[in-house]
Write an enzyme that holds these catalytic residues in place. Structure first.
Site, short mmCIF file in Angstrom:
data_model
loop_
_atom_site.label_atom_id
_atom_site.label_comp_id
_atom_site.label_asym_id
_atom_site.label_seq_id
_atom_site.Cartn_x
_atom_site.Cartn_y
_atom_site.Cartn_z
CB THR A 125 -1.01 -0.05 1.30
OG1 THR A 125 -1.78 -1.02 1.36
CG2 THR A 125 -1.79 1.15 1.42
CB THR A 166 1.60 -3.67 6.67
OG1 THR A 166 0.15 -3.91 6.15
CG2 THR A 166 1.76 -2.29 6.56
CG ASP A 167 -1.18 -7.81 4.36
OD1 ASP A 167 -1.42 -6.90 5.09
OD2 ASP A 167 -1.73 -8.27 3.42
CE LYS A 181 -1.28 -5.76 8.91
NZ LYS A 181 -1.61 -5.72 7.36
N1 ASP Z 1 -1.86 -6.39 1.37
C1 ASP Z 1 -1.11 -5.16 1.47
C2 ASP Z 1 0.45 -5.70 1.37
O1 ASP Z 1 0.93 -6.37 2.55
C3 ASP Z 1 -1.26 -4.16 2.48
C4 ASP Z 1 -0.48 -3.40 3.05
O2 ASP Z 1 0.35 -2.83 2.13
O3 ASP Z 1 -0.31 -2.73 4.08
O4 ASP Z 1 1.13 -5.69 0.62
#
Ligand code: ASP
Length: 462
Positions: free
Chosen positions: A108, A184-185, A263
């Site tokens: 993201t 973040t995942d 996370k």
């Molecule tokens: N689904 C995304 C990822 O981990 C979520 C994010 O970027 O926070 O790539």
């Protein structure tokens, strides 16, 4: 204008509803359903989206999908075509400032909504970053290198190795600090892998992401970027860290050690937590408050040690009551070389699994135990059952987090087939993945807002 241009991407009953009420994509619309009234900008849809929903961007920044068969009335309130383009400005160069490199991997943080297709696409050049977050130029001379453009569930050994190698190259060239933009995942998997693959770094290696994309008013992207770039340029901690929102407000960011972070919430911006320990530091625009002093300090040499290897035949078995032994047998039969169990409580699985543990040991598979409680230690001496499992070759990993154990085992097994050597690597803490004790304030406090905890407690006391 053709239907295709007016109703970008819509089909099925959603297209029929738009036509029926004379609502165009990009218009400001009010839509009445049998349950509610919604107001917002009608967004285009991607080619792969269903034909049942109309999607609008509400004033709050949230996108809402409204089922076309529930619409009772609708009207266009206005129309203004959006051209969502981040203004590109050349990132200014200041000879007095240091050089920081930002590697992009995707997620993201590197995304913005492409309203043409409705898809999330990367926005990443230094010019685009400077255009959207001009404060970055006050901190350093930023260079960017987009290595990948993936959502982080698609990160894996190949990407880990490329990233570690590129970080090593930049360190040898004399970079002041590294930032890694990442989804973040699985950021905590990558922060763990970099903690093992990139050792003895003289500079900070800071992972950053965002929970909400930059086109949303509540986005954490800009602040996280500012904090992480500041950390790479000025912080004294030369470790792999995750830099994300601390409390739920935007008061400060927290710097978490790469092997102790996870996370913990699917949508909160303050989703990253240091588990069983205290974060390394707080960061805001002005500087750092160090929360501990046992970190590796920034140095001026370039002596980094890159060990970019990974054995892919490793997996995590997340135990649940009544798990059948064939779950483990399958992994052994399929040639897995290492299995990390996330066991219950102090590190347990049921009795029917014991013969499978024995078969794994006979097949030369390395089996390690972690705890699914996440906080605390695997203590297999406490119960008879734990001792029995250790007799079957299971090795407890103390308070190493399950994902970190998975990453470390993949890294260790790529270095040796000798299970004793692998055990030595696994049980020697390299970057805090095992700590000898859990500090009294490591459990839940110092996790981004003691005031919040106080407030919460006072509310439920009332
Ligand atoms: N689904 C995304 C990822 O981990 C979520 C994010 O970027 O926070 O790539």
């Amino acid at each position: 204008m053709s239907d295709k241009d007016t109703y970008k991407g819509y089909r099925g009953i959603a297209l029929e509803a738009l036509k029926k009420y004379g609502i165009r994509v990009w218009s400001d619309a009010r839509i009445l359903t049998d349950a509610d009234t919604f107001e917002g900008i009608v967004l285009p849809r991607s080619e792969t989206a269903d034909g049942d929903h109309i999607v609008i961007k509400m004033i709050t920044g949230y996108n809402v999908g409204i089922r076309a068969d529930r619409i009772r009335g609708a009207e266009e309130l206005g129309y203004k075509e959006a051209h969502y383009k981040i203004p590109e400005k050349a990132f200014p160069y200041d000879p007095k400032k240091s050089r920081v490199v930002l590697f992009g991997t995707g997620g993201t943080i590197a995304s913005r909504l492409d309203y043409r297709t409705g898809a999330v696409i990367p926005a990443f050049t230094p010019g685009e970053l400077y255009g959207s977050v001009p404060e970055l130029a006050d901190i350093c001379n930023l260079e960017t290198d987009k290595l990948f453009g993936v959502f982080s569930e698609n990160m894996g050994p190949q990407e880990y190795m490329t990233l570690a190698t590129r970080i090593g190259e930049e360190i040898e060239k004399g970079v002041r600090g590294i930032v890694v933009g990442h989804g973040t995942d699985t950021m905590h998997h990558t922060s763990a892998v970099l903690s093992f693959m990139v050792q003895n770094s003289p500079v900070p290696i800071v992972m950053v992401g965002s929970q909400r994309s930059s086109d949303r008013p509540s986005s954490d992207a800009a602040l996280n970027l500012i904090h992480s770039v500041k950390t790479a340029a000025d912080c004294d901690i030369a470790e792999v860290m995750v830099c994300m929102f601390g409390p739920t407000s935007d008061d400060y960011g927290l710097l978490h050690r790469g092997t102790r972070v996870r996370k913990m919430h699917s949508s909160y911006r303050s989703t990253f937590r240091t588990l069983s320990d205290v974060p390394l530091a707080m960061v805001n625009r002005e500087g750092f408050s160090y929360l501990r002093d046992d970190y590796k300090k920034r140095r001026n040499d370039r002596e980094v040690d890159i060990k970019a290897v990974f054995e892919e035949r490793v997996g995590i078995l997340y135990y649940y009551p009544n798990m059948q032994p064939d779950m483990m047998d399958m992994m052994v039969e399929k040639g897995y070389k290492g299995i990390v169990i996330a066991g219950t409580g102090l590190g347990h699985v049921n009795k029917p699994l014991y013969p499978a543990l024995k078969r794994a040991r006979e097949a030369g598979v390395a089996v390690y135990m972690t705890v699914q409680t996440l906080w605390g230690y695997a203590q297999m001496y406490v119960y008879e059952t734990g001792r029995e499992m250790m007799g079957l070759g299971v090795i407890p990993l103390q308070n190493m987090l399950p994902e970190v154990a998975y990453i470390k085992l993949g890294w260790a097994l790529a270095q040796s087939d000798d299970l004793e050597e692998v055990k030595d690597i696994m049980l020697t803490s390299i970057n805090g993945e095992i700590t000898t004790r859990e500090p009294y304030n490591g459990y839940l406090v110092f996790q981004g807002g003691i005031p919040e905890v106080d407030e919460f407690v006072s509310e439920i006391r009332r």
